[in-house]
Design an enzyme around this catalytic site. Structure first.
Site, PDB file in Angstrom:
ATOM      1  N   LYS A  71       0.803  -1.223   0.000  1.00  0.00           N
ATOM      2  CA  LYS A  71       0.000   0.000   0.000  1.00  0.00           C
ATOM      3  C   LYS A  71       0.840   1.280   0.000  1.00  0.00           C
ATOM      4  O   LYS A  71       0.487   2.255  -0.653  1.00  0.00           O
ATOM      5  CB  LYS A  71      -0.941   0.016   1.213  1.00  0.00           C
ATOM      6  CG  LYS A  71      -2.008  -1.066   1.160  1.00  0.00           C
ATOM      7  CD  LYS A  71      -2.950  -0.956   2.349  1.00  0.00           C
ATOM      8  CE  LYS A  71      -3.814  -2.189   2.466  1.00  0.00           C
ATOM      9  NZ  LYS A  71      -4.796  -2.060   3.560  1.00  0.00           N
ATOM     10  N   ASP A 107      -9.808   2.295   2.645  1.00  0.00           N
ATOM     11  CA  ASP A 107      -9.780   1.725   4.001  1.00  0.00           C
ATOM     12  C   ASP A 107     -10.448   2.650   5.022  1.00  0.00           C
ATOM     13  O   ASP A 107     -11.166   2.184   5.920  1.00  0.00           O
ATOM     14  CB  ASP A 107      -8.340   1.448   4.447  1.00  0.00           C
ATOM     15  CG  ASP A 107      -7.720   0.249   3.755  1.00  0.00           C
ATOM     16  OD1 ASP A 107      -8.463  -0.657   3.339  1.00  0.00           O
ATOM     17  OD2 ASP A 107      -6.479   0.215   3.624  1.00  0.00           O
TER      18      ASP A 107
END
Ligand code: ATR
Length: 287
Positions: A71, A107
């Site tokens: 990420k 997220d």
């Protein structure tokens, strides 16, 4: 759905990746939406991330999800990064648009949606304690600031990793208080905290330890563990025994996936179908 010459591909890159529940969740959604799309899991080592993303783009993939350890690495590989992903310093969703790699981070959206659904809770005005300052902790700390938290305590074993979170929260004018991840330091602040979010990997799989002594938690606390395997970590068990409200991270996984699907398909995600598929593959529940 029959795979044929028109099937659109999406997927997830990670290392390791064999435990991922995302293919079940997304493929159930595509079936429900009658979309000729397929979601696959690809083991990609960090040093191959750039080549893998370029390959996916050039092969006509619509998008890619990124999980550990990609990420943070991905942010510098994007042609465009949306504002929330830039603030979090991490990308979990890539959308290939006209040959360009566009990075998003869903997220934070997943967390906020899950807190709303599981606790009927928004973070606005709340004092939030984030345990952990890795990729997940950073995203959650920043999201708490974006949602208008009153202040954000961040506790981590490695104090220096809190600095980027502090810097982002400063830009949002949200006070950030770094703390070591130790019981005495946490005992001093816990009575001022409303929401505790575990973003460390402590309690994952068969690890039966907790990042925070359960005796510190009581009825004033909402305790959220981003871990969903096991369904009840020691942190959640002890928090619930002390009277706190508790939830695990399955809702965050669900809603980050739903949002990614909406970015790729521009279609409303069938959340109930995705939830059933996820519970089936993670907890073995019949759908
Ligand atoms: P993720 O992307 O899931 O956040 P990560 O970046 O590797 O994964 O972060 C893992 C987090 O769990 C970090 O906050 C890490 O603490 P450090 O920054 O000090 O490494 C924390 N963590 C993992 N194992 C730990 C342990 N045994 N004790 C304390 N903290 C731990």
């Amino acid at each position: 759905m029959q795979i044929d010459g028109s099937t659109k591909l999406v997927g997830v890159f990670g290392s390791p990746i064999h435990h991922t529940a995302s293919p079940a969740m997304h493929n159930a959604a595509f079936a429900a939406l009658h979309l000729n799309w397929l979601y696959v899991a690809c083991p990609v080592a960090p040093e191959r991330l750039q080549a893998a993303l370029q390959g996916a783009r050039d092969m006509g993939f619509a998008g890619i999800n990124l999980t550990v350890p990609h990420k943070i690495l991905a942010i510098d590989l994007m042609d465009e990064v949306d504002e929330e992903a830039a603030r979090m310093g991490a990308v979990n969703t890539v959308h290939f648009r006209d040959g360009r790699m566009c990075g998003f981070n869903t997220d934070g959206y997943g967390l906020a949606k899950s807190l709303q659904e599981d606790f009927n809770l928004g973070l606005s005005g709340k004092a939030v304690l984030v345990l952990g300052a890795g990729g997940a902790g950073r995203g959650i700390g920043v999201k708490a600031g974006l949602e208008g938290a009153r202040c954000v305590y961040v506790a981590n074993r490695t104090l220096s990793k809190i600095e980027p979170i502090e810097a982002e929260l400063r830009k949002l004018n949200v006070p950030c208080h770094p703390r070591p991840l130790d019981p005495e330091a946490l005992a001093e602040i816990i009575d001022q905290v409303d929401v505790v979010i575990n973003a460390t990997s402590i309690g994952l799989s068969d690890d039966q330890t907790s990042p925070l002594p359960g005796r510190l938690l009581g009825a004033r606390h909402y305790v959220y563990d981003t871990i969903y395997r096991p369904a009840r970590t020691r942190l959640l068990e002890e928090a619930a025994a002390g009277g706190a409200k508790t939830a695990n991270g399955l809702g965050m996984l669900l809603h980050q996936g739903a949002r990614a699907l909406e970015i790729w398909t521009e279609t409303k995600a069938p959340v109930a179908v995705m939830r059933r598929a996820l519970r089936g593959v993670v907890y073995g529940e019949a759908s």
